[in-house]
Design a protein around this motif. Structure first.
Motif, short mmCIF file in Angstrom:
data_model
loop_
_atom_site.label_atom_id
_atom_site.label_comp_id
_atom_site.label_asym_id
_atom_site.label_seq_id
_atom_site.Cartn_x
_atom_site.Cartn_y
_atom_site.Cartn_z
N ASP A 13 0.82 -1.22 0.00
CA ASP A 13 0.00 0.00 0.00
C ASP A 13 0.86 1.27 0.00
OD1 ASP A 13 0.78 -0.62 2.64
OD2 ASP A 13 -0.94 0.43 3.51
N ASP A 16 0.93 2.70 -3.48
CA ASP A 16 -0.26 3.48 -3.81
C ASP A 16 -0.19 4.87 -3.19
OD1 ASP A 16 -1.32 1.32 -5.21
OD2 ASP A 16 -2.38 0.55 -3.44
N LEU A 17 0.29 4.95 -1.96
CA LEU A 17 0.41 6.23 -1.28
C LEU A 17 1.39 7.15 -2.02
CD1 LEU A 17 -0.15 8.10 1.15
CD2 LEU A 17 1.71 6.93 2.35
N GLN A 20 -0.05 8.40 -5.26
CA GLN A 20 -1.04 9.45 -5.02
C GLN A 20 -0.36 10.78 -4.67
OE1 GLN A 20 -3.37 8.81 -1.47
NE2 GLN A 20 -5.04 10.09 -2.20
N ARG A 21 0.63 10.74 -3.77
CA ARG A 21 1.27 11.97 -3.30
C ARG A 21 2.22 12.58 -4.33
NH1 ARG A 21 0.11 13.17 2.07
NH2 ARG A 21 0.90 15.18 1.37
N LYS A 110 7.74 7.57 9.61
CA LYS A 110 6.37 7.42 9.13
C LYS A 110 5.43 7.98 10.18
CE LYS A 110 7.17 3.24 6.40
NZ LYS A 110 6.84 1.82 6.27
N PRO A 111 4.32 8.57 9.81
CA PRO A 111 3.93 8.82 8.43
C PRO A 111 4.86 9.86 7.80
CG PRO A 111 2.38 9.90 9.91
CD PRO A 111 3.34 9.10 10.77
#
Length: 129
Positions: A13, A16-17, A20-21, A110-111
């Protein structure tokens, strides 16, 4: 100039992050994102050709098999000038010390603060060459 970033993390995942960012930068042709889901896969990708030019590796520390610190040591032995930024959910002093000792360019927790990360990426010398 378009350059590549290799993101190494066993959690799928995360890909995907990052997609997106970095959507705008990918669309604008600033960065091409490449992903490896283990230290071993990262070394395979590095041994081949990553196009366009690779400017940085972002690696998680805690991964099964070859962890991020072992990967960092291997990368620095083979490609000493390639910057590696370590990313971890555990920002303890011992990991930070070891990452610095092994040659990490940066240590992110993280995050991930993507604004900070993008600023760090802009400061890489090859990003503007």
């Amino acid at each position: 100039m378009t350059v590549s970033i290799l993101i190494v993390d066993d959690e799928t995942d995360v890909a995907d992050l990052f997609r997106q960012r970095f959507r705008r930068e990918s669309r604008d042709g600033t960065y091409v994102l490449h992903f490896a889901f283990s230290g071993e896969e990262a070394l395979e990708k590095l041994a081949g050709e990553i196009e366009p030019q690779l400017i940085v590796i972002l690696s998680d520390i805690n991964m099964p098999g070859m962890d991020g610190l072992a990967l960092l040591r291997e990368i620095k032995a083979r490609w000493p000038d390639l910057p590696v930024m370590m990313v971890t959910a555990y920002g303890d002093d011992e990991r930070r010390r070891r990452a610095g000792e092994y040659g990490a360019a940066e240590f992110l927790t993280k995050p991930v603060d993507f604004d900070f990360l993008k600023e760090q990426l802009r400061q890489l010398p090859t990003a503007m060459d």
